[in-house]
Scaffold this active site. Structure first.
Site, PDB file in Angstrom:
ATOM      1  N   ASN A   1      -1.000 -14.199 -12.940  1.00  0.00           N
ATOM      2  CA  ASN A   1      -1.795 -13.482 -11.937  1.00  0.00           C
ATOM      3  C   ASN A   1      -1.397 -13.797 -10.496  1.00  0.00           C
ATOM      4  O   ASN A   1      -1.494 -12.928  -9.630  1.00  0.00           O
ATOM      5  CB  ASN A   1      -3.281 -13.827 -12.133  1.00  0.00           C
ATOM      6  CG  ASN A   1      -4.103 -13.521 -10.910  1.00  0.00           C
ATOM      7  OD1 ASN A   1      -4.450 -12.376 -10.624  1.00  0.00           O
ATOM      8  ND2 ASN A   1      -4.437 -14.566 -10.143  1.00  0.00           N
TER       9      ASN A   1
ATOM     10  N   TYR B   1       6.885  -6.314  -2.045  1.00  0.00           N
ATOM     11  CA  TYR B   1       5.838  -6.251  -3.062  1.00  0.00           C
ATOM     12  C   TYR B   1       6.182  -5.237  -4.152  1.00  0.00           C
ATOM     13  O   TYR B   1       6.054  -5.531  -5.348  1.00  0.00           O
ATOM     14  CB  TYR B   1       4.505  -5.901  -2.405  1.00  0.00           C
ATOM     15  CG  TYR B   1       3.304  -6.072  -3.303  1.00  0.00           C
ATOM     16  CD1 TYR B   1       2.879  -7.348  -3.676  1.00  0.00           C
ATOM     17  CD2 TYR B   1       2.606  -4.968  -3.787  1.00  0.00           C
ATOM     18  CE1 TYR B   1       1.778  -7.520  -4.499  1.00  0.00           C
ATOM     19  CE2 TYR B   1       1.501  -5.137  -4.613  1.00  0.00           C
ATOM     20  CZ  TYR B   1       1.092  -6.405  -4.958  1.00  0.00           C
ATOM     21  OH  TYR B   1       0.003  -6.562  -5.793  1.00  0.00           O
TER      22      TYR B   1
END
Length: 215
Positions: free
Chosen positions: A88, A155
């Site tokens: 995560n 990203y």
């Protein structure tokens, strides 16, 4: 006993996942730079074992030793019903057009968002190769993996890479005696500190800023 390994468990989506996993017969292994004592206390109150492993995933040389500590604790369990890894942890910075970005920040971003989960998964598969229990790896992806965003080159690239890594691992596991299931999950837009960072950018850095402020 079900063992759940969560990276970046101390805040945001990771903390939300950790809270949902608090149950008896669960053993949560949280890997993060900082701990969340509230989660620790709640776990203790509900009879859920919880162990914190301090690790800065930007320093990828720490990963092997950290995962060794995790599996040392797992091996002490009398019975193992399942082992789950949730990759995560992630960062959004640096944000902006490529020519404006700092090379060191770009390097750190991809180490945390892509290389770290790859190395953690390698350790997970190595330590669990002969384990017959249920095994799953869940990689937290994003819509940015398939949609380009102005200012999010790092990203988008990291998440796209993580998606392909997930698919490759799943393919490799097809011939394993005790296979691990793989999935990449894009959870959608959640109001975490990452979103606060996004809203704090300028229009020059991120042309979609207004949309995220409205959300």
């Amino acid at each position: 006993m079900k063992h759940i390994i969560i990276t970046g468990h101390s805040k945001g989506l990771g903390a939300g996942i950790a809270l949902e996993m608090i149950e008896e017969n669960h053993y949560i292994h949280g890997i993060s730079r900082t701990d969340n004592t509230d989660i620790q206390k709640l776990a203790a109150a509900k009879g859920c074992k919880f162990e914190f492993y301090q690790c800065d995933l930007g320093h990828t040389d720490q990963i092997s030793m950290t995962m060794q500590l995790v599996f040392n604790n797992i091996k002490q369990s009398e019975s193992i019903d399942g082992i789950y890894l949730i990759n995560n942890a992630g960062v959004i910075n640096p944000i902006g057009p490529i020519p404006t970005l700092d090379p060191a920040e770009m390097d750190l971003h991809l180490r945390i968002n892509l290389l770290a989960p790859m190395l953690i998964t390698r350790e997970f598969l190595t330590h669990t190769a002969s384990v017959e229990a249920t095994k799953r790896v869940i990689n937290i992806s994003s819509g940015a993996a398939t949609n380009p965003y102005h200012g999010w080159s790092n990203y988008c690239t990291g998440k796209a890479g993580l998606d392909m890594f997930t698919r490759c691992c799943a393919t490799e596991q097809e011939g394993s005696e005790y296979p691990t299931a793989f999935m990449a999950v894009a959870p959608g837009i959640i109001d975490t500190e990452m979103q606060t960072t996004i809203r704090g950018t300028t229009e020059e850095q991120f042309v979609h800023r207004k949309k995220f402020v409205e959300l």
